[in-house]
Scaffold this motif. Structure first.
Motif: not given
Length: 51
Positions: A2, A5, A14-15, A27, A29, A31
């Motif tokens: 993880t 942000c 979590e990705p 990864h 991401y 938000c």
């Protein structure tokens, strides 16, 4: 893995996508709090997670 942000206080995001290249992992991401999108590139050797 993880991440937090970089745009708001939300933590443990979590990705939504992952790509492995040997000991390198990327990864992507997004938000859930503010919608900000970012990516990370990590060397698993630095985290003690390389096989």
């Amino acid at each position: 893995m993880t991440d937090n942000c970089p745009n708001c206080p939300l933590q443990d995001v979590e990705p939504m996508a992952e790509h492995d290249r040997g000991t390198q992992v990327s990864h992507l991401y997004r938000c859930a709090g503010c919608g900000h999108v970012w990516s990370t590139n990590r060397d698993l050797n630095a985290y003690g997670e390389a096989a």
